[in-house]
Design a protein around this motif. Structure first.
Motif, PDB file in Angstrom:
ATOM      1  N   GLY A  37      20.324 -32.380  24.999  1.00  0.00           N
ATOM      2  CA  GLY A  37      21.040 -33.402  25.765  1.00  0.00           C
ATOM      3  C   GLY A  37      20.325 -34.751  25.721  1.00  0.00           C
ATOM      4  N   VAL A  38      20.676 -35.611  26.656  1.00  0.00           N
ATOM      5  CA  VAL A  38      20.100 -36.956  26.717  1.00  0.00           C
ATOM      6  C   VAL A  38      18.603 -36.865  26.984  1.00  0.00           C
ATOM      7  CG1 VAL A  38      22.258 -37.992  27.515  1.00  0.00           C
ATOM      8  CG2 VAL A  38      20.575 -37.226  29.186  1.00  0.00           C
ATOM      9  N   TRP A  39      17.881 -37.897  26.517  1.00  0.00           N
ATOM     10  CA  TRP A  39      16.444 -37.983  26.761  1.00  0.00           C
ATOM     11  C   TRP A  39      16.210 -38.626  28.125  1.00  0.00           C
ATOM     12  CZ3 TRP A  39      12.739 -35.640  24.037  1.00  0.00           C
ATOM     13  CH2 TRP A  39      13.102 -35.136  22.800  1.00  0.00           C
ATOM     14  N   ASN A  40      15.374 -37.980  28.927  1.00  0.00           N
ATOM     15  CA  ASN A  40      15.047 -38.462  30.268  1.00  0.00           C
ATOM     16  C   ASN A  40      13.582 -38.871  30.311  1.00  0.00           C
ATOM     17  OD1 ASN A  40      17.582 -37.562  31.717  1.00  0.00           O
ATOM     18  ND2 ASN A  40      16.890 -35.631  30.831  1.00  0.00           N
ATOM     19  N   THR A  41      13.276 -39.915  31.071  1.00  0.00           N
ATOM     20  CA  THR A  41      11.884 -40.291  31.302  1.00  0.00           C
ATOM     21  C   THR A  41      11.309 -39.333  32.331  1.00  0.00           C
ATOM     22  OG1 THR A  41      12.369 -42.602  30.819  1.00  0.00           O
ATOM     23  CG2 THR A  41      10.336 -42.136  32.026  1.00  0.00           C
ATOM     24  N   TYR A  42      10.203 -38.704  31.998  1.00  0.00           N
ATOM     25  CA  TYR A  42       9.563 -37.745  32.905  1.00  0.00           C
ATOM     26  C   TYR A  42       8.890 -38.508  34.038  1.00  0.00           C
ATOM     27  CZ  TYR A  42       6.468 -34.076  34.583  1.00  0.00           C
ATOM     28  OH  TYR A  42       5.809 -33.172  35.363  1.00  0.00           O
ATOM     29  N   GLU A  43       9.296 -38.166  35.265  1.00  0.00           N
ATOM     30  CA  GLU A  43       8.716 -38.818  36.442  1.00  0.00           C
ATOM     31  C   GLU A  43       8.028 -37.826  37.357  1.00  0.00           C
ATOM     32  OE1 GLU A  43      11.770 -41.214  38.208  1.00  0.00           O
ATOM     33  OE2 GLU A  43      12.022 -42.399  36.389  1.00  0.00           O
ATOM     34  N   GLY A  44       8.043 -36.575  37.003  1.00  0.00           N
ATOM     35  CA  GLY A  44       7.416 -35.535  37.808  1.00  0.00           C
ATOM     36  C   GLY A  44       8.092 -34.209  37.524  1.00  0.00           C
ATOM     37  N   PRO A  45       7.567 -33.121  38.104  1.00  0.00           N
ATOM     38  CA  PRO A  45       8.112 -31.790  37.854  1.00  0.00           C
ATOM     39  C   PRO A  45       9.611 -31.720  38.157  1.00  0.00           C
ATOM     40  CG  PRO A  45       6.037 -31.627  39.012  1.00  0.00           C
ATOM     41  CD  PRO A  45       6.409 -33.084  39.006  1.00  0.00           C
ATOM     42  N   PHE A  46      10.320 -30.910  37.370  1.00  0.00           N
ATOM     43  CA  PHE A  46      11.741 -30.687  37.590  1.00  0.00           C
ATOM     44  C   PHE A  46      11.997 -29.191  37.595  1.00  0.00           C
ATOM     45  CE2 PHE A  46      11.087 -31.460  33.081  1.00  0.00           C
ATOM     46  CZ  PHE A  46      11.772 -30.430  32.460  1.00  0.00           C
ATOM     47  N   ILE A  47      13.154 -28.797  38.157  1.00  0.00           N
ATOM     48  CA  ILE A  47      13.462 -27.384  38.352  1.00  0.00           C
ATOM     49  C   ILE A  47      14.657 -26.976  37.503  1.00  0.00           C
ATOM     50  CG2 ILE A  47      14.202 -25.660  40.037  1.00  0.00           C
ATOM     51  CD1 ILE A  47      12.658 -27.222  42.155  1.00  0.00           C
ATOM     52  N   LEU A  48      14.508 -25.851  36.812  1.00  0.00           N
ATOM     53  CA  LEU A  48      15.617 -25.191  36.124  1.00  0.00           C
ATOM     54  C   LEU A  48      16.053 -24.072  37.063  1.00  0.00           C
ATOM     55  CD1 LEU A  48      14.034 -24.996  32.558  1.00  0.00           C
ATOM     56  CD2 LEU A  48      15.667 -26.691  33.419  1.00  0.00           C
ATOM     57  N   SER A  49      17.239 -24.197  37.646  1.00  0.00           N
ATOM     58  CA  SER A  49      17.593 -23.335  38.778  1.00  0.00           C
ATOM     59  C   SER A  49      18.724 -22.350  38.517  1.00  0.00           C
ATOM     60  CB  SER A  49      17.957 -24.207  39.986  1.00  0.00           C
ATOM     61  OG  SER A  49      19.067 -25.027  39.677  1.00  0.00           O
ATOM     62  N   GLU A  50      19.249 -22.305  37.302  1.00  0.00           N
ATOM     63  CA  GLU A  50      20.339 -21.375  37.018  1.00  0.00           C
ATOM     64  C   GLU A  50      19.958 -20.450  35.872  1.00  0.00           C
ATOM     65  OE1 GLU A  50      24.037 -23.375  36.415  1.00  0.00           O
ATOM     66  OE2 GLU A  50      23.793 -24.625  38.189  1.00  0.00           O
ATOM     67  N   SER A  51      20.575 -19.283  35.841  1.00  0.00           N
ATOM     68  CA  SER A  51      20.333 -18.342  34.747  1.00  0.00           C
ATOM     69  C   SER A  51      20.780 -18.951  33.426  1.00  0.00           C
ATOM     70  CB  SER A  51      21.096 -17.031  34.987  1.00  0.00           C
ATOM     71  OG  SER A  51      20.561 -16.343  36.091  1.00  0.00           O
ATOM     72  N   GLY A  52      20.012 -18.701  32.379  1.00  0.00           N
ATOM     73  CA  GLY A  52      20.350 -19.193  31.044  1.00  0.00           C
ATOM     74  C   GLY A  52      19.100 -19.423  30.225  1.00  0.00           C
ATOM     75  N   LYS A  53      19.306 -19.857  28.986  1.00  0.00           N
ATOM     76  CA  LYS A  53      18.194 -20.206  28.106  1.00  0.00           C
ATOM     77  C   LYS A  53      18.172 -21.716  27.966  1.00  0.00           C
ATOM     78  CE  LYS A  53      17.630 -16.040  25.388  1.00  0.00           C
ATOM     79  NZ  LYS A  53      17.457 -15.494  24.048  1.00  0.00           N
ATOM     80  N   TYR A  54      17.004 -22.292  28.173  1.00  0.00           N
ATOM     81  CA  TYR A  54      16.836 -23.735  28.129  1.00  0.00           C
ATOM     82  C   TYR A  54      15.828 -24.094  27.045  1.00  0.00           C
ATOM     83  CZ  TYR A  54      18.950 -23.476  32.762  1.00  0.00           C
ATOM     84  OH  TYR A  54      19.793 -23.235  33.804  1.00  0.00           O
ATOM     85  N   ALA A  55      16.246 -24.931  26.093  1.00  0.00           N
ATOM     86  CA  ALA A  55      15.328 -25.471  25.093  1.00  0.00           C
ATOM     87  C   ALA A  55      14.850 -26.815  25.637  1.00  0.00           C
ATOM     88  CB  ALA A  55      16.019 -25.641  23.756  1.00  0.00           C
ATOM     89  N   VAL A  56      13.585 -26.862  26.069  1.00  0.00           N
ATOM     90  CA  VAL A  56      13.009 -28.089  26.632  1.00  0.00           C
ATOM     91  C   VAL A  56      12.182 -28.756  25.540  1.00  0.00           C
ATOM     92  CG1 VAL A  56      11.555 -29.078  28.447  1.00  0.00           C
ATOM     93  CG2 VAL A  56      12.933 -27.023  28.924  1.00  0.00           C
ATOM     94  N   GLU A  57      12.639 -29.934  25.093  1.00  0.00           N
ATOM     95  CA  GLU A  57      11.929 -30.701  24.064  1.00  0.00           C
ATOM     96  C   GLU A  57      11.251 -31.879  24.744  1.00  0.00           C
ATOM     97  OE1 GLU A  57      12.712 -32.772  19.696  1.00  0.00           O
ATOM     98  OE2 GLU A  57      14.404 -32.006  20.850  1.00  0.00           O
TER      99      GLU A  57
END
Length: 192
Positions: A77-97
């Motif tokens: 998806g879109v590129w986000n500027t990292y500003e601190g920890p974030f939560i993946l809160s739903e079931s699924g597979k997430y490719a974090v680049e």
């Protein structure tokens, strides 16, 4: 690594011998790009899966000019500027680049980590004669287990005894030599 900080001093002398004041400026050489790593915090299941929401922290370092910013994208998806920890809160597979850029403008290496979350229990169905009267001392049940991410095993208990373990999502179970009366069959499915 070859990163240096130096001071360069200079001055001029004119044809009459006048000497200007010495001037100094700092020269910074940064040849190493920043480095970024990922930390995932959540309840661990089996085979690399998480069974709860996952808190994701990106840690960036640059030993000379410092980290300017870090970017991340989830599932392309879109590129986000990292500003601190974030939560993946739903079931699924997430490719974090993710990657970082230092204050010298160097782009660090991009990494991708897969975070797999399954907070949903498998579904189990058991065929008749569940909760019915059987006219034989040998009863066969069809147990079917389903989970979007796959079934690891099915455990079956007869009147509290067991388990009998089956490594399949569909199991035909014959319970032999049942005595007259009520009996309890418990089926427990485990996803991957």
């Amino acid at each position: 690594y070859s990163e240096t900080w130096s001071n360069l001093s200079y001055y001029s002398v004119d044809v009459l011998g006048n000497v200007e004041d010495v001037k100094t400026f700092e020269v910074k050489i940064d040849t190493m790009p920043p480095w970024t790593s990922i930390l995932c915090d959540g309840e661990r299941g089996s085979a690399g899966w998480y069974t709860s929401a996952v808190n994701v922290t990106l840690v960036s370092t640059d030993l000379c000019s410092g980290v300017n910013y870090t970017l991340y994208s989830i599932n392309g998806g879109v590129w986000n500027t990292y500003e601190g920890p974030f939560i993946l809160s739903e079931s699924g597979k997430y490719a974090v680049e993710y990657y970082s850029v230092d204050n010298a403008g160097q782009v660090g290496m991009s990494f991708t980590n897969t975070v797999s979350i399954d907070m949903d229990a498998p579904e189990v169905t058991v065929s008749e004669p569940l909760a019915t009267i059987a006219e034989s001392d040998n009863v066969t049940l069809l147990c079917e287990a389903y989970d979007e991410n796959g079934i690891d095993r099915v455990e079956v208990y007869y009147d509290g005894d067991g388990p009998m373990v089956y490594y399949s999502s569909t199991v035909n179970i014959t319970i032999p030599d049942l005595k007259a009366g009520a009996h309890t069959v418990t089926v427990v499915a485990y996803d991957t």
